[in-house]
Design an enzyme around this catalytic site. Structure first.
Site, short mmCIF file in Angstrom:
data_model
loop_
_atom_site.label_atom_id
_atom_site.label_comp_id
_atom_site.label_asym_id
_atom_site.label_seq_id
_atom_site.Cartn_x
_atom_site.Cartn_y
_atom_site.Cartn_z
N PRO A 9 15.02 11.47 -36.16
CG PRO A 9 14.26 13.32 -34.95
CD PRO A 9 14.36 12.77 -36.35
CG ASN A 10 15.28 10.32 -30.53
OD1 ASN A 10 16.40 10.34 -30.03
ND2 ASN A 10 14.47 11.36 -30.51
NE ARG A 17 11.95 6.90 -29.58
CZ ARG A 17 11.43 7.57 -30.57
NH1 ARG A 17 11.60 7.16 -31.82
NH2 ARG A 17 10.74 8.65 -30.34
CE1 TYR A 22 7.36 5.31 -31.94
CE2 TYR A 22 8.60 5.40 -29.88
CZ TYR A 22 7.83 6.02 -30.84
OH TYR A 22 7.52 7.35 -30.71
CG ASN A 73 9.12 7.41 -38.88
OD1 ASN A 73 8.78 8.50 -38.40
ND2 ASN A 73 8.98 6.26 -38.23
CB ALA A 76 10.44 14.40 -32.71
CD GLU A 97 3.83 12.46 -42.02
OE1 GLU A 97 3.97 13.54 -42.60
OE2 GLU A 97 3.13 12.32 -40.99
CG HIS A 99 4.13 8.63 -38.23
ND1 HIS A 99 5.24 9.34 -37.83
CD2 HIS A 99 3.42 9.43 -39.05
CE1 HIS A 99 5.18 10.54 -38.36
NE2 HIS A 99 4.10 10.63 -39.13
NE ARG A 106 2.89 7.69 -29.08
CZ ARG A 106 4.18 7.80 -29.41
NH1 ARG A 106 4.57 7.60 -30.66
NH2 ARG A 106 5.07 8.11 -28.49
C1 DQA Z 1 7.00 8.28 -34.81
C2 DQA Z 1 5.94 9.09 -34.07
C3 DQA Z 1 6.48 10.43 -33.63
O1 DQA Z 1 5.48 11.17 -32.93
C4 DQA Z 1 7.68 10.25 -32.69
O2 DQA Z 1 8.24 11.50 -32.36
C5 DQA Z 1 8.70 9.32 -33.25
C6 DQA Z 1 8.27 8.12 -33.98
C7 DQA Z 1 6.52 6.86 -35.17
O3 DQA Z 1 7.14 6.25 -36.04
O4 DQA Z 1 5.55 6.36 -34.60
O5 DQA Z 1 9.89 9.49 -33.01
O6 DQA Z 1 7.32 8.94 -36.02
#
Ligand code: DQA
Length: 147
Positions: A9-10, A17, A22, A73, A76, A97, A99, A106
């Site tokens: 998501p997002n 964003r 990011y 990835n 959230a 996994e 990120h 964070r």
């Molecule tokens: C994320 C880190 C997560 O905590 C966050 O909710 C994201 C992006 C990252 O790629 O740094 O949406 O996965």
């Protein structure tokens, strides 16, 4: 060799964003890095993004017998989703996994990952360059575990 790159998501909003966290690269840039790394190392990479947990779960379930490895990835959902964790465990496909940010620098709620314990590796903090690094690392792992 076939690799599936999943984004949660997002992440379709990458570039707009929170660029301080990011970066300025878009989702298309991140996916292009993954595809190019795969191509250079002789693997085919397919990419999929969804804001919907169930769609990601479904993609993972359908990956069995089709893909040799997954880079995900979970965004959230990393910090909330037992369903994604169970899907990764169920298909028994080596999964990385990923990120973009270093979640340990964070908020405390980002320090917990439901999915990391069922993944073969975790990579974070390299910005969108992580997409090439994760694909390259996964391919290296698959090559040395191939019978
Ligand atoms: C994320 C880190 C997560 O905590 C966050 O909710 C994201 C992006 C990252 O790629 O740094 O949406 O996965």
């Amino acid at each position: 060799m076939k690799i599936l790159v999943l984004n949660g998501p997002n992440l379709r909003l990458l570039g707009q964003r929170e660029p301080g966290i990011y970066g300025e690269g878009t989702l298309a840039d991140a996916e292009a890095l993954a595809v190019t790394a795969g191509k250079q190392l002789g693997a085919h990479v397919d990419c999929f993004q969804s804001d919907i947990e169930g769609e990601l779960v479904k993609k993972i379930g359908e990956a069995r017998g089709v893909y040799d490895g997954i880079v995900i990835n979970p965004a959230a959902y990393t910090h909330t989703s037992i369903a994604l964790r169970d899907a990764i465990a169920a298909v028994e496909i080596p999964t990385v996994e990923l990120h973009i940010s270093n979640t340990h620098k964070r908020e405390a709620f980002r320090h917990v990952s439901y999915t990391a314990p069922v993944c073969m590796a975790q990579l974070q903090g390299f910005g969108i360059q992580g997409y090439s690094l994760a694909v390259a690392g996964l391919i290296a792992h698959l090559q040395c575990t191939k019978k």
